[in-house]
Design a protein around this motif. Sequence first.
Motif, PDB file in Angstrom:
ATOM      1  N   TYR A 149      41.603  47.250  41.097  1.00  0.00           N
ATOM      2  CA  TYR A 149      42.660  46.919  40.142  1.00  0.00           C
ATOM      3  C   TYR A 149      43.985  47.595  40.494  1.00  0.00           C
ATOM      4  N   GLN A 150      45.057  46.966  40.031  1.00  0.00           N
ATOM      5  CA  GLN A 150      46.405  47.515  40.150  1.00  0.00           C
ATOM      6  C   GLN A 150      46.549  48.636  39.131  1.00  0.00           C
ATOM      7  N   TYR A 151      47.051  49.777  39.572  1.00  0.00           N
ATOM      8  CA  TYR A 151      47.079  50.953  38.704  1.00  0.00           C
ATOM      9  C   TYR A 151      48.299  50.909  37.780  1.00  0.00           C
ATOM     10  N   ASP A 152      48.204  50.061  36.758  1.00  0.00           N
ATOM     11  CA  ASP A 152      49.253  49.949  35.751  1.00  0.00           C
ATOM     12  C   ASP A 152      48.681  49.190  34.557  1.00  0.00           C
ATOM     13  N   ALA A 153      49.531  48.781  33.645  1.00  0.00           N
ATOM     14  CA  ALA A 153      49.061  48.127  32.416  1.00  0.00           C
ATOM     15  C   ALA A 153      48.272  46.857  32.705  1.00  0.00           C
ATOM     16  N   ALA A 205      28.400  47.443  46.249  1.00  0.00           N
ATOM     17  CA  ALA A 205      28.681  46.405  45.264  1.00  0.00           C
ATOM     18  C   ALA A 205      28.340  45.019  45.815  1.00  0.00           C
ATOM     19  N   GLU A 206      27.738  44.207  44.960  1.00  0.00           N
ATOM     20  CA  GLU A 206      27.437  42.821  45.319  1.00  0.00           C
ATOM     21  C   GLU A 206      28.592  41.883  44.978  1.00  0.00           C
ATOM     22  N   ALA A 207      29.444  42.296  44.068  1.00  0.00           N
ATOM     23  CA  ALA A 207      30.608  41.501  43.683  1.00  0.00           C
ATOM     24  C   ALA A 207      31.751  42.452  43.339  1.00  0.00           C
ATOM     25  N   VAL A 208      32.972  42.008  43.608  1.00  0.00           N
ATOM     26  CA  VAL A 208      34.159  42.800  43.285  1.00  0.00           C
ATOM     27  C   VAL A 208      35.067  41.966  42.398  1.00  0.00           C
ATOM     28  N   VAL A 209      35.320  42.467  41.191  1.00  0.00           N
ATOM     29  CA  VAL A 209      36.284  41.856  40.279  1.00  0.00           C
ATOM     30  C   VAL A 209      37.657  42.423  40.645  1.00  0.00           C
ATOM     31  N   MET A 210      38.608  41.551  40.970  1.00  0.00           N
ATOM     32  CA  MET A 210      39.902  41.985  41.503  1.00  0.00           C
ATOM     33  C   MET A 210      41.019  41.658  40.510  1.00  0.00           C
ATOM     34  N   ILE A 211      41.731  42.704  40.088  1.00  0.00           N
ATOM     35  CA  ILE A 211      42.834  42.572  39.131  1.00  0.00           C
ATOM     36  C   ILE A 211      44.104  43.013  39.858  1.00  0.00           C
ATOM     37  N   GLY A 212      44.683  42.110  40.625  1.00  0.00           N
ATOM     38  CA  GLY A 212      45.840  42.483  41.427  1.00  0.00           C
ATOM     39  C   GLY A 212      46.710  41.277  41.735  1.00  0.00           C
ATOM     40  N   THR A 213      47.625  41.459  42.670  1.00  0.00           N
ATOM     41  CA  THR A 213      48.485  40.371  43.124  1.00  0.00           C
ATOM     42  C   THR A 213      48.059  39.961  44.532  1.00  0.00           C
ATOM     43  N   TYR A 214      48.599  38.831  44.985  1.00  0.00           N
ATOM     44  CA  TYR A 214      48.078  38.181  46.183  1.00  0.00           C
ATOM     45  C   TYR A 214      48.115  39.033  47.449  1.00  0.00           C
ATOM     46  N   GLU A 215      49.164  39.827  47.658  1.00  0.00           N
ATOM     47  CA  GLU A 215      49.286  40.543  48.930  1.00  0.00           C
ATOM     48  C   GLU A 215      48.278  41.673  49.072  1.00  0.00           C
ATOM     49  N   PRO A 216      48.186  42.623  48.120  1.00  0.00           N
ATOM     50  CA  PRO A 216      47.175  43.672  48.260  1.00  0.00           C
ATOM     51  C   PRO A 216      45.754  43.143  48.162  1.00  0.00           C
ATOM     52  N   CYS A 217      45.521  42.121  47.351  1.00  0.00           N
ATOM     53  CA  CYS A 217      44.161  41.568  47.262  1.00  0.00           C
ATOM     54  C   CYS A 217      43.765  40.890  48.567  1.00  0.00           C
ATOM     55  N   ALA A 218      44.705  40.197  49.196  1.00  0.00           N
ATOM     56  CA  ALA A 218      44.413  39.580  50.497  1.00  0.00           C
ATOM     57  C   ALA A 218      44.097  40.650  51.534  1.00  0.00           C
ATOM     58  N   ARG A 219      44.846  41.725  51.509  1.00  0.00           N
ATOM     59  CA  ARG A 219      44.583  42.793  52.475  1.00  0.00           C
ATOM     60  C   ARG A 219      43.217  43.427  52.231  1.00  0.00           C
ATOM     61  N   PHE A 220      42.871  43.663  50.988  1.00  0.00           N
ATOM     62  CA  PHE A 220      41.563  44.229  50.650  1.00  0.00           C
ATOM     63  C   PHE A 220      40.447  43.345  51.199  1.00  0.00           C
ATOM     64  N   ALA A 244      35.216  44.966  58.134  1.00  0.00           N
ATOM     65  CA  ALA A 244      34.262  46.079  58.152  1.00  0.00           C
ATOM     66  C   ALA A 244      32.831  45.623  57.902  1.00  0.00           C
ATOM     67  N   GLY A 245      32.615  44.316  57.792  1.00  0.00           N
ATOM     68  CA  GLY A 245      31.278  43.790  57.554  1.00  0.00           C
ATOM     69  C   GLY A 245      30.834  43.869  56.111  1.00  0.00           C
ATOM     70  N   PHE A 246      31.773  44.078  55.191  1.00  0.00           N
ATOM     71  CA  PHE A 246      31.471  44.168  53.764  1.00  0.00           C
ATOM     72  C   PHE A 246      31.833  42.831  53.125  1.00  0.00           C
ATOM     73  N   ASN A 247      30.828  42.068  52.696  1.00  0.00           N
ATOM     74  CA  ASN A 247      31.048  40.708  52.228  1.00  0.00           C
ATOM     75  C   ASN A 247      30.382  40.431  50.881  1.00  0.00           C
ATOM     76  N   PRO A 248      30.831  41.110  49.828  1.00  0.00           N
ATOM     77  CA  PRO A 248      30.339  40.782  48.491  1.00  0.00           C
ATOM     78  C   PRO A 248      31.006  39.508  48.002  1.00  0.00           C
ATOM     79  N   VAL A 249      30.703  39.088  46.786  1.00  0.00           N
ATOM     80  CA  VAL A 249      31.466  38.025  46.141  1.00  0.00           C
ATOM     81  C   VAL A 249      32.804  38.617  45.718  1.00  0.00           C
ATOM     82  N   PHE A 250      33.889  38.009  46.148  1.00  0.00           N
ATOM     83  CA  PHE A 250      35.218  38.437  45.738  1.00  0.00           C
ATOM     84  C   PHE A 250      35.707  37.493  44.652  1.00  0.00           C
ATOM     85  N   TYR A 251      35.997  38.054  43.476  1.00  0.00           N
ATOM     86  CA  TYR A 251      36.499  37.259  42.358  1.00  0.00           C
ATOM     87  C   TYR A 251      37.845  37.826  41.905  1.00  0.00           C
ATOM     88  N   ASN A 252      38.848  36.954  41.748  1.00  0.00           N
ATOM     89  CA  ASN A 252      40.197  37.336  41.321  1.00  0.00           C
ATOM     90  C   ASN A 252      40.568  36.651  40.018  1.00  0.00           C
TER      91      ASN A 252
END
Length: 386
Positions: A161-165, A210-225, A232-240
């Motif tokens: 998540y983005q560290y803000d409100a 983690a088997e799934a990652v809930v992503m609360i962010g914007t497109y650029e940092p989430c794409a990089r993540f 790195a071979g880490f392939n859970p379900v990515f949900y935004n």
Amino acid sequence: MGVADRQPASYQVDETKIVLGSSLALGGHAGYLGTQTLHGALAYIHHVNEQGGVHGRRIELIAYDDAYDPPRCVANTQKLIIQDGVFALFSYVGTPTTVKIVPLVEKARIPLVGMFTGAYALREPVNRYLVNVRASYYQETAAAVKHLAGDLGIRRLAVFYQYDAYGFDGLRGTELALRAYGLTPVARGSYIRGTLHVEEGLERIRESGAEAVVMIGTYEPCARFIREARAAGFNPVFYNVSFVGADELARRLGPDGDGVMVSQVVPPPESAEMQALLPGVSDYVRLLSRFYPDDKPNFVSLEGYINARVLVEGLERAGRGVDRESFIDAIETIRDWDIGIANTISFSPADHQGLEEVYFTCIENEAFFLITDWKAVGFLKPALPK
């Protein structure tokens, strides 16, 4: 509120025009979100003006760039209210920016219509001057957890998540939803708004298994993540959640986007099937093509378009003698209003959120398909560690 408390209509409108104000990101790391929200809204406003406006008045929109920066948004809003004397505020973008200007809205008793944010704080308790159109982040994350944990049987969910409100709101919504399944996040990772420093959060989440990652962010940092996780071979379900800016996320991810899920609060506008089935979507596509021919139909600008539909409907219902209070009164009369998107829009004095629906999409070849049968998407569930 009595007549004596109303500000005179002459302060807010004149005989020929109604002036609105918006502060939103038009450049920088959230510039796509603000630009597309604005284009979608203006596509409908330009159309209305060509038809003679609303009760003989053209709608004008003053838009200032706040670069998704809260102090700048506050300064822009002060200028819009005090210097520009706008009738209403419209189509703000983002939680950290919008929550900061609520005191200004309340002091000026000025309507703010159609925010591109699902923040709970803008919905409860109901604020007379805040008119939300989209579903909330709590609704998005609750629906996502229901499908991930309930339908796919995933038990190990992490939150990035983005560290803000904004991020805190999505994190809280996810935690509340997980509680119903007797679960808590196995890891929490964050990044600072305006940066791409995702490595620490990624490592913490990767180590959790983690088997799934809930992503609360914007497109650029989430794409990089996501890119770095896959490398790195880490392939859970990515949900935004929807605020990520789905189309821009898909573009930045390229082939790494396949299988990434995004919840939406409007129907998929790029789908030829949706355009054929839903006249409100096809109208949006037609007007966007006319006024912004370089833009592709996308979720963000469709939301801006729907915001503008609500705004104009409120002005139409309020009549020629509109002022700020009668405008809000008029919006509160909207019940089961069908604009051709399959879900009707309703408001009341006790409910200032017009839409409730949450859709789920999955990226494939940089395009989105609508998930309608969760039993058919079992391939999304990663293999459990042995």
